[in-house]
Design an enzyme around this catalytic site. Structure first.
Site, PDB file in Angstrom:
ATOM      1  N   SER A 135       0.816  -1.227   0.000  1.00 43.30           N
ATOM      2  CA  SER A 135       0.000   0.000   0.000  1.00 43.30           C
ATOM      3  C   SER A 135       0.843   1.267   0.000  1.00 43.30           C
ATOM      4  CB  SER A 135      -0.877  -0.018   1.259  1.00 43.30           C
ATOM      5  OG  SER A 135      -1.416   1.247   1.508  1.00 43.30           O
ATOM      6  N   GLU A 137       0.242   3.624   1.767  1.00 43.95           N
ATOM      7  CA  GLU A 137       0.324   4.071   3.164  1.00 43.95           C
ATOM      8  C   GLU A 137       1.697   3.755   3.752  1.00 43.95           C
ATOM      9  OE1 GLU A 137      -1.728   5.688   5.400  1.00 43.95           O
ATOM     10  OE2 GLU A 137      -3.123   6.181   3.789  1.00 43.95           O
ATOM     11  N   TYR A 158      -1.627   0.328  10.532  1.00 41.71           N
ATOM     12  CA  TYR A 158      -1.887  -0.312   9.237  1.00 41.71           C
ATOM     13  C   TYR A 158      -0.665  -0.192   8.328  1.00 41.71           C
ATOM     14  CZ  TYR A 158      -3.689  -0.754   4.445  1.00 41.71           C
ATOM     15  OH  TYR A 158      -3.876  -1.108   3.125  1.00 41.71           O
TER      16      TYR A 158
HETATM   17  N1  LIG Z   1      -8.432  -0.125  -1.715  1.00 46.06           N
HETATM   18  C1  LIG Z   1      -7.298   0.557  -1.628  1.00 46.06           C
HETATM   19  O1  LIG Z   1      -7.244   1.754  -1.906  1.00 46.06           O
HETATM   20  C2  LIG Z   1      -6.027  -0.163  -1.242  1.00 46.06           C
HETATM   21  C3  LIG Z   1      -4.800   0.454  -1.495  1.00 46.06           C
HETATM   22  C4  LIG Z   1      -3.626  -0.235  -1.207  1.00 46.06           C
HETATM   23  C5  LIG Z   1      -3.682  -1.489  -0.629  1.00 46.06           C
HETATM   24  N2  LIG Z   1      -4.897  -2.033  -0.345  1.00 46.06           N
HETATM   25  C6  LIG Z   1      -4.930  -3.379   0.235  1.00 46.06           C
HETATM   26  O2  LIG Z   1      -5.451  -4.227  -0.783  1.00 46.06           O
HETATM   27  C7  LIG Z   1      -6.222  -5.267  -0.179  1.00 46.06           C
HETATM   28  C8  LIG Z   1      -7.634  -5.235  -0.749  1.00 46.06           C
HETATM   29  O3  LIG Z   1      -8.221  -3.966  -0.458  1.00 46.06           O
HETATM   30  P1  LIG Z   1      -9.794  -3.777  -0.426  1.00 46.06           P
HETATM   31  O4  LIG Z   1     -10.040  -2.330  -0.629  1.00 46.06           O
HETATM   32  O5  LIG Z   1     -10.439  -4.780  -1.298  1.00 46.06           O
HETATM   33  O6  LIG Z   1     -10.104  -4.137   1.117  1.00 46.06           O
HETATM   34  P2  LIG Z   1     -11.485  -4.541   1.806  1.00 46.06           P
HETATM   35  O7  LIG Z   1     -12.637  -4.223   0.909  1.00 46.06           O
HETATM   36  O8  LIG Z   1     -11.459  -3.979   3.178  1.00 46.06           O
HETATM   37  O9  LIG Z   1     -11.391  -6.147   1.907  1.00 46.06           O
HETATM   38  C9  LIG Z   1     -10.596  -6.759   2.872  1.00 46.06           C
HETATM   39  C10 LIG Z   1     -10.804  -8.260   2.764  1.00 46.06           C
HETATM   40  O10 LIG Z   1      -9.998  -8.914   3.746  1.00 46.06           O
HETATM   41  C11 LIG Z   1     -10.793  -9.854   4.454  1.00 46.06           C
HETATM   42  N3  LIG Z   1     -10.233 -10.087   5.777  1.00 46.06           N
HETATM   43  C12 LIG Z   1     -10.040  -9.195   6.767  1.00 46.06           C
HETATM   44  N4  LIG Z   1      -9.470  -9.784   7.824  1.00 46.06           N
HETATM   45  C13 LIG Z   1      -9.306 -11.089   7.499  1.00 46.06           C
HETATM   46  C14 LIG Z   1      -8.783 -12.218   8.177  1.00 46.06           C
HETATM   47  N5  LIG Z   1      -8.298 -12.139   9.437  1.00 46.06           N
HETATM   48  N6  LIG Z   1      -8.760 -13.410   7.515  1.00 46.06           N
HETATM   49  C15 LIG Z   1      -9.254 -13.511   6.276  1.00 46.06           C
HETATM   50  N7  LIG Z   1      -9.780 -12.475   5.584  1.00 46.06           N
HETATM   51  C16 LIG Z   1      -9.789 -11.284   6.201  1.00 46.06           C
HETATM   52  C17 LIG Z   1     -12.169  -9.210   4.473  1.00 46.06           C
HETATM   53  O11 LIG Z   1     -13.155 -10.170   4.792  1.00 46.06           O
HETATM   54  P3  LIG Z   1     -14.633  -9.707   5.288  1.00 46.06           P
HETATM   55  O12 LIG Z   1     -15.411  -9.373   4.035  1.00 46.06           O
HETATM   56  O13 LIG Z   1     -15.118 -10.910   5.992  1.00 46.06           O
HETATM   57  O14 LIG Z   1     -14.451  -8.504   6.157  1.00 46.06           O
HETATM   58  C18 LIG Z   1     -12.239  -8.718   3.040  1.00 46.06           C
HETATM   59  O15 LIG Z   1     -12.547  -9.780   2.170  1.00 46.06           O
HETATM   60  C19 LIG Z   1      -6.137  -5.035   1.319  1.00 46.06           C
HETATM   61  O16 LIG Z   1      -5.055  -5.790   1.812  1.00 46.06           O
HETATM   62  C20 LIG Z   1      -5.818  -3.558   1.435  1.00 46.06           C
HETATM   63  O17 LIG Z   1      -5.157  -3.265   2.650  1.00 46.06           O
HETATM   64  C21 LIG Z   1      -6.064  -1.416  -0.659  1.00 46.06           C
END
Ligand SMILES: NC(=O)c1ccc[n+]([C@@H]2O[C@H](COP(=O)([O-])OP(=O)(O)OC[C@H]3O[C@@H](n4cnc5c(N)ncnc54)[C@H](OP(=O)(O)O)[C@@H]3O)[C@@H](O)[C@H]2O)c1
Length: 342
Positions: A135, A137, A158
Site C-alpha cells: 500500500s 500508506e 496499518y
Molecule cells: N483499496 C485501496 O485503496 C487499497 C490500497 C492499497 C492497498 N490495499 C490493500 O489491498 C487489499 C484489498 O483492499 P480492499 O479495498 O479490497 O479491502 P477490503 O474491501 O477492506 O477487503 C478486505 C478483505 O480482507 C478480508 N479479511 C479481513 N481480515 C481477514 C482475516 N483475518 N482473515 C481472512 N480475511 C480477512 C475481508 O473479509 P470480510 O469481508 O469478511 O471482512 C475482506 O474480504 C487489502 O489488503 C488492502 O489493505 C487497498
C-alpha cells in the site's frame, strides 16, 4: 501446466472490494478461482454473490472455503489441497483509522497473516506465484511523488503492518526463490468500496442528501492529498504482475492528486450542490498521525507491465455518485414494496 486444466488461483480477501473485481477478471480469463471466506454470523459475500454458482453445478469455477489469515494450519491445508498456480493475498484489516483502534489485531492480520500464507506455500512445497497487496500508506510521511525507490515512513499501525508484509514478501523471493511480487497500490475506489472509507462515505452521503434523506455530513481532515484510481483497473495490474517474467515490486497509481475537499466538491457538484452547505467537522475522524500527501509515479508499471490508468478522480467521483443514487432508488423501491405488501 496441463492444457486441459484451468489455471487455479487462490484469493484471500475475496469478499472485499478488490477481491470481487479480481474474481470477475480471473473467471473471465478462464481460471478456477478459490476464495477464502471468514465465517461470520451474517452473510459477508454481497460483493461476489452475483458470481456464485452452486458447486454441484458442472463447470462451476468459483469455490469458497472458510478460513482466516490468523489460522496458520488452515492455510497450510488449503494450499496443499487446492494446489493453486497463483495466490493473491488481499485479505487485511484494511482501514487506516480503525488500525489505531485495533493495532494488535491489524498487526496480526495485515502483517503476520502474510508470513502465515508464505509459510503455508513453503510448507506445501508449492511453486505458486504470490501477490502481496502492499500500500501507498507505507510511504506515509515521505513526500510525493512516490515510486518503488522511495523510503517508507508509515504513519499508522496499518502502514507499519504493510511494511512488514512488503519486506517479508521480498525476503521470501530472495531467500527461497518464491515468485513473490508486491503491488504498491495507491488508493483505488469504486461503487464496491467499503462504506466507511472516505470516498464512499462522501458519495453515499451525496446520494442521500440529494434524495432529501440526510442533511449533514461529518468529516475530519479535508486537506489530505490523495491519488485516487478506479479499482477494476487496479486488479488488472495485479494479474499482470504475476504474468510478468520475473517477480518484482510495482507502484500502481494515476499520478494525479486531489484533496478530500476536491473530492467533496466534485461529488456534490455532480448533483448540483455545494458541499459547504452540508459538511461539518468532527474531530473524531482525525487520525493521531496524518498522511499529508500520496501521489504515485507508475512509470515502472507502465514500462514493464504495459499498464496505464484510464479513469481519473473526477470521473471516478461521478461513477460512484451515480451508483449510490441508483442503489438508493433500488433500496427505496424495496421499502415501498415492503410497506405495500405488509
Ligand atoms: N483499496 C485501496 O485503496 C487499497 C490500497 C492499497 C492497498 N490495499 C490493500 O489491498 C487489499 C484489498 O483492499 P480492499 O479495498 O479490497 O479491502 P477490503 O474491501 O477492506 O477487503 C478486505 C478483505 O480482507 C478480508 N479479511 C479481513 N481480515 C481477514 C482475516 N483475518 N482473515 C481472512 N480475511 C480477512 C475481508 O473479509 P470480510 O469481508 O469478511 O471482512 C475482506 O474480504 C487489502 O489488503 C488492502 O489493505 C487497498
Amino acid at each position: 501446466m496441463n492444457n486441459t486444466q484451468p489455471m487455479r488461483a487462490l484469493i484471500t480477501g475475496i469478499t472485499g472490494q478488490d477481491g470481487s473485481y479480481l474474481t470477475e477478471l480471473l473467471l473471465e480469463k478462464g481460471y478456477e478461482v478459490h476464495g477464502l471466506v471468514r465465517r461470520s454470523s451474517t452473510f459477508n459475500t454481497d460483493r461476489i454473490d452475483h458470481l456464485y454458482v452452486d458447486p454441484h453445478t458442472p463447470g462451476a469455477r468459483l469455490k469458497l472455503h472458510f478460513a482466516d489469515l490468523t489460522d496458520a494450519s488452515r492455510l497450510v491445508t488449503l494450499i496443499d489441497t487446492i494446489q493453486p498456480h497463483e495466490v493473491y493475498n488481499l485479505a487485511a484489516q484494511s482501514h487506516v483509522r480503525v488500525s489505531f483502534d485495533e493495532p494488535e489485531y491489524t498487526g496480526d492480520t495485515t502483517g503476520l497473516g502474510t508470513i502465515r500464507l508464505l509459510e503455508a506455500i513453503r510448507a506445501a512445497g508449492s511453486d505458486a506465484r504470490f501477490y502481496q497487496a502492499s500500500s501507498s500508506e507505507m510511504f506515509g510521511a515521505t513526500p510525493p511523488p512516490q515510486n518503488e525507490e522511495t523510503p517508507f515512513y508509515p504513519r499508522s499501525p496499518y502502514g507499519a503492518a504493510k511494511v512488514y508484509s512488503y519486506w517479508i514478501t521480498k525476503n521470501y523471493r530472495e531467500a527461497y526463490g518464491v515468485f513473490a511480487s508486491n503491488g504498491i497500490l495507491f488508493n483505488h475506489e469504486s461503487p464496491r468500496r467499503g462504506d466507511t472509507f472516505v470516498t464512499r462515505k462522501i458519495t453515499r452521503a451525496v446520494a442521500r442528501i440529494a434524495a432529501g434523506q440526510q442533511s449533514e455530513l461529518f468529516m475530519g481532515n479535508l486537506d489530505a492529498v490523495r491519488d485516487w484510481g478506479y479499482a477494476p483497473e487496479y486488479v488488472e495490474a495485479m494479474w499482470r504482475m504475476l504474468q510478468h517474467d520475473e517477480p518484482d515490486d510495482f507502484v500502481v497509481a494515476t499520478g494525479t492528486s486531489y484533496t478530500v475537499r476536491d473530492f467533496l466538491e466534485l461529488s456534490f457538484g455532480h448533483v448540483g450542490l455545494d458541499y459547504r452547505d452540508y459538511v461539518r467537522f468532527d474531530e473524531r475522524y482525525l487520525r493521531p498521525t496524518e498522511v499529508d500527501a500520496l501521489i504515485g509515479d507508475f512509470g515502472k508499471a507502465q514500462d514493464r507491465l504495459g499498464w496505464t490508468p484510464k479513469v481519473l478522480t473526477p470521473r471516478l467521483a461521478q461513477i460512484m455518485v451515480e451508483a449510490d443514487q441508483a442503489a438508493l432508488e433500488v433500496e427505496g423501491s424495496r421499502y415501498v414494496d415492503a410497506v405495500q405488501t405488509a
